[in-house]
Each structure stands twice: as structure tokens, then as C-alpha cells.
Write a protein that holds these residues in place. Structure first.
Motif, mmCIF file in Angstrom:
data_model
loop_
_atom_site.group_PDB
_atom_site.id
_atom_site.type_symbol
_atom_site.label_atom_id
_atom_site.label_comp_id
_atom_site.label_asym_id
_atom_site.label_seq_id
_atom_site.Cartn_x
_atom_site.Cartn_y
_atom_site.Cartn_z
ATOM 1 N N ALA A 1 19.966 11.482 -0.620
ATOM 2 C CA ALA A 1 20.320 10.252 -1.480
ATOM 3 C C ALA A 1 21.105 9.242 -0.386
ATOM 4 O O ALA A 1 21.004 8.110 -0.346
ATOM 5 C CB ALA A 1 21.194 10.534 -2.535
ATOM 6 N N GLN A 2 22.003 10.064 0.192
ATOM 7 C CA GLN A 2 22.912 9.075 1.246
ATOM 8 C C GLN A 2 21.871 8.403 2.221
ATOM 9 O O GLN A 2 22.146 7.240 2.741
ATOM 10 C CB GLN A 2 24.027 9.930 1.883
ATOM 11 N N THR A 3 20.785 9.294 2.957
ATOM 12 C CA THR A 3 19.872 8.810 3.883
ATOM 13 C C THR A 3 19.053 7.734 3.303
ATOM 14 O O THR A 3 18.844 6.597 3.980
ATOM 15 C CB THR A 3 19.177 9.956 4.374
ATOM 16 N N GLY A 4 18.696 7.845 1.881
ATOM 17 C CA GLY A 4 17.783 7.081 1.149
ATOM 18 C C GLY A 4 18.453 5.562 0.987
ATOM 19 O O GLY A 4 18.075 4.501 1.240
ATOM 20 N N ARG A 5 19.614 5.725 0.702
ATOM 21 C CA ARG A 5 20.825 4.430 0.771
ATOM 22 C C ARG A 5 20.703 3.544 2.241
ATOM 23 O O ARG A 5 20.554 2.564 1.946
ATOM 24 C CB ARG A 5 22.141 4.810 0.145
ATOM 25 N N ALA A 6 21.032 4.354 3.311
ATOM 26 C CA ALA A 6 20.853 3.745 4.482
ATOM 27 C C ALA A 6 19.661 3.063 4.712
ATOM 28 O O ALA A 6 19.287 2.095 5.327
ATOM 29 C CB ALA A 6 21.267 4.761 5.607
ATOM 30 N N SER B 1 17.477 -6.372 -14.722
ATOM 31 C CA SER B 1 16.097 -6.323 -14.884
ATOM 32 C C SER B 1 15.258 -7.514 -14.715
ATOM 33 O O SER B 1 14.093 -7.430 -14.452
ATOM 34 C CB SER B 1 15.598 -5.264 -15.960
ATOM 35 N N SER B 2 15.818 -8.637 -15.323
ATOM 36 C CA SER B 2 15.139 -9.741 -15.364
ATOM 37 C C SER B 2 15.146 -10.527 -13.893
ATOM 38 O O SER B 2 14.292 -11.481 -13.653
ATOM 39 C CB SER B 2 16.069 -10.731 -16.105
ATOM 40 N N ARG B 3 15.711 -10.232 -13.015
ATOM 41 C CA ARG B 3 15.738 -10.651 -11.560
ATOM 42 C C ARG B 3 14.642 -10.308 -11.034
ATOM 43 O O ARG B 3 14.081 -8.990 -11.123
ATOM 44 C CB ARG B 3 17.162 -10.041 -10.929
ATOM 45 N N MET B 4 14.150 -11.222 -10.179
ATOM 46 C CA MET B 4 12.827 -10.678 -9.311
ATOM 47 C C MET B 4 12.920 -10.858 -7.914
ATOM 48 O O MET B 4 13.430 -11.931 -7.445
ATOM 49 C CB MET B 4 11.636 -11.468 -9.640
ATOM 50 N N PRO B 5 12.830 -9.698 -7.065
ATOM 51 C CA PRO B 5 12.654 -8.620 -7.382
ATOM 52 C C PRO B 5 13.742 -7.963 -8.236
ATOM 53 O O PRO B 5 14.941 -8.252 -7.907
ATOM 54 C CB PRO B 5 12.313 -8.117 -6.316
ATOM 55 N N PRO B 6 13.567 -6.766 -8.827
ATOM 56 C CA PRO B 6 14.585 -6.381 -9.694
ATOM 57 C C PRO B 6 15.317 -5.533 -8.896
ATOM 58 O O PRO B 6 15.160 -5.028 -7.825
ATOM 59 C CB PRO B 6 13.897 -5.313 -10.830
ATOM 60 N N ASP B 7 16.828 -5.418 -9.473
ATOM 61 C CA ASP B 7 17.891 -4.510 -8.770
ATOM 62 C C ASP B 7 17.498 -3.059 -8.638
ATOM 63 O O ASP B 7 16.798 -2.710 -9.638
ATOM 64 C CB ASP B 7 19.302 -4.675 -9.476
ATOM 65 N N PHE B 8 17.873 -2.503 -7.739
ATOM 66 C CA PHE B 8 17.270 -0.803 -7.659
ATOM 67 C C PHE B 8 18.268 -0.044 -8.940
ATOM 68 O O PHE B 8 17.418 0.584 -9.456
ATOM 69 C CB PHE B 8 18.062 -0.210 -6.354
ATOM 70 N N GLY B 9 19.336 -0.653 -9.169
ATOM 71 C CA GLY B 9 19.944 0.043 -10.345
ATOM 72 C C GLY B 9 18.996 -0.018 -11.732
ATOM 73 O O GLY B 9 19.024 0.786 -12.430
ATOM 74 N N ASP C 1 13.815 10.616 0.612
ATOM 75 C CA ASP C 1 15.127 10.313 0.680
ATOM 76 C C ASP C 1 15.434 8.861 -0.237
ATOM 77 O O ASP C 1 16.121 8.675 -0.995
ATOM 78 C CB ASP C 1 15.647 9.798 2.147
ATOM 79 N N LEU C 2 14.349 8.038 -0.113
ATOM 80 C CA LEU C 2 14.383 6.596 -0.910
ATOM 81 C C LEU C 2 14.515 7.029 -2.479
ATOM 82 O O LEU C 2 15.194 6.437 -3.081
ATOM 83 C CB LEU C 2 13.382 5.789 -0.435
ATOM 84 N N ILE C 3 13.618 7.926 -2.597
ATOM 85 C CA ILE C 3 13.334 8.530 -4.164
ATOM 86 C C ILE C 3 14.862 9.031 -4.646
ATOM 87 O O ILE C 3 15.448 8.769 -5.760
ATOM 88 C CB ILE C 3 12.279 9.151 -4.474
ATOM 89 N N ALA C 4 15.333 9.981 -3.726
ATOM 90 C CA ALA C 4 16.518 10.531 -4.154
ATOM 91 C C ALA C 4 17.642 9.645 -4.330
ATOM 92 O O ALA C 4 18.465 9.682 -5.436
ATOM 93 C CB ALA C 4 16.686 11.687 -3.011
ATOM 94 N N TYR C 5 17.813 8.591 -3.525
ATOM 95 C CA TYR C 5 18.593 7.671 -3.542
ATOM 96 C C TYR C 5 18.300 6.852 -5.015
ATOM 97 O O TYR C 5 19.409 6.650 -5.962
ATOM 98 C CB TYR C 5 18.874 6.441 -2.394
ATOM 99 N N LEU C 6 17.088 6.409 -5.413
ATOM 100 C CA LEU C 6 16.818 5.792 -6.790
ATOM 101 C C LEU C 6 17.502 6.567 -7.902
ATOM 102 O O LEU C 6 17.689 5.987 -8.643
ATOM 103 C CB LEU C 6 15.305 5.195 -6.666
ATOM 104 N N GLN C 7 16.925 7.834 -7.920
ATOM 105 C CA GLN C 7 17.233 8.571 -8.799
ATOM 106 C C GLN C 7 18.800 9.048 -9.084
ATOM 107 O O GLN C 7 19.351 9.202 -10.053
ATOM 108 C CB GLN C 7 16.299 10.098 -8.712
ATOM 109 N N SER C 8 19.618 8.729 -7.926
ATOM 110 C CA SER C 8 21.022 9.008 -8.081
ATOM 111 C C SER C 8 21.656 7.716 -8.549
ATOM 112 O O SER C 8 22.580 7.920 -9.065
ATOM 113 C CB SER C 8 21.637 9.113 -6.622
ATOM 114 N N LEU C 9 20.971 6.687 -8.958
ATOM 115 C CA LEU C 9 21.581 5.626 -9.553
ATOM 116 C C LEU C 9 21.500 5.633 -10.869
ATOM 117 O O LEU C 9 21.818 4.716 -11.745
ATOM 118 C CB LEU C 9 20.746 4.224 -9.165
ATOM 119 N N ARG C 10 20.704 6.568 -11.501
ATOM 120 C CA ARG C 10 20.647 6.822 -12.929
ATOM 121 C C ARG C 10 21.894 7.062 -13.710
ATOM 122 O O ARG C 10 22.800 7.450 -13.208
ATOM 123 C CB ARG C 10 19.804 7.887 -13.454
#
Length: 132
Positions: free
Chosen positions: A55-60, A79-87, A123-132
Motif C-alpha cells: 500500500a505504501q509503494t502503491g501510494r508512492a 465522486s462528482s469531481r472528474m476525474p474522481p478522487d481516489f478516496g 501495489d496500486l490496488i493495495a493502496y486504493l483498497q487501503s483508502l476504504r
């Protein structure tokens, strides 16, 4: 000191069972049990710390490639922002590991077509999933 105290708190006693068969270990002192528990907790903590690495590597990776268009912080959830925020992306129920893999491999509008390696994708997916 005499007896079991002389051998220290990590003394293990090799004993035989009453019936013939395999030998078994007995812990010779209550402190040895505490030592065993602390060791197992240390190993569990170490394994957990390793799990945080992707997750840390994915954030980097996200910071280096995605911040030109996306806000990537945990509290950025528009979520209305384009492109959407990662959160906001992470909060979508449809964003499973599989759907993220498909999405990141498929061209989308003006999103650059990155060719992520398997480890970068993980790593990127791990970072995105850590934002849940």
C-alpha cells in the motif's frame, strides 16, 4: 540456586510419557510461556508490517503518476469531481480487486495508458483498497 531455578527461565524439560511413545516438551517455567507469547506477537507484528508495504509503494506510485489529474488522499472523496478522487473510487462498492485490474488495463478517455507491471498493479490496488 538449585533445581529448576538454576537453569534459567527458558529451561525446557524433555520428558517421557507414561506409555511408550513419542517424547513431548514441557515448559519448565511460567516466564518461558510469556517469552513464547511475546515471540509469536513479534512475528505477527512483523508480518503485519510487511503487509503494509504494498500500500505504501502503491501510494508512492500514485503520487508519481496520478496526482496530475486525481487527488489521491484518503480524505479526498469527491465522486462528482472528474476525474474522481481516489478516496471516492475506493468507496465505490463495485471497485473490487478484479474490477480495478480490468479498469487499469483498459483505456478510458483522456487517462494515460500506463503499462503497469504485475507488482505495480498489485501495489496500486493495495493502496486504493487501503483508502476504504
Amino acid at each position: 540456586m538449585t533445581g529448576s531455578k538454576a537453569h534459567g527461565f527458558l529451561r525446557f524439560v524433555w520428558s517421557r510419557r507414561a506409555a511408550p511413545g513419542p517424547r513431548s516438551w514441557r515448559i519448565g517455567h511460567p516466564a518461558a510461556l510469556a517469552f513464547a507469547i511475546m515471540t509469536s506477537m513479534s512475528i505477527a507484528h512483523h508480518c503485519h508490517a510487511q503487509a503494509l508495504g504494498p500500500a505504501q509503494t502503491g501510494r508512492a506510485l500514485a503520487e508519481s503518476l496520478c496526482t496530475a489529474c486525481h487527488r489521491i488522499g484518503a480524505y479526498d472523496r469527491d465522486s462528482s469531481r472528474m476525474p474522481p478522487d481516489f478516496g471516492a473510487v475506493a468507496a465505490m462498492p463495485s471497485m473490487t480487486e478484479t474490477s480495478l485490474r480490468v479498469f487499469l488495463r483498459t483505456p478510458h478517455g483522456e487517462m494515460p495508458r500506463y503499462q503497469f507491471s504485475t507488482s505495480e498493479m498489485d501495489d496500486l490496488i493495495a493502496y486504493l483498497q487501503s483508502l476504504r
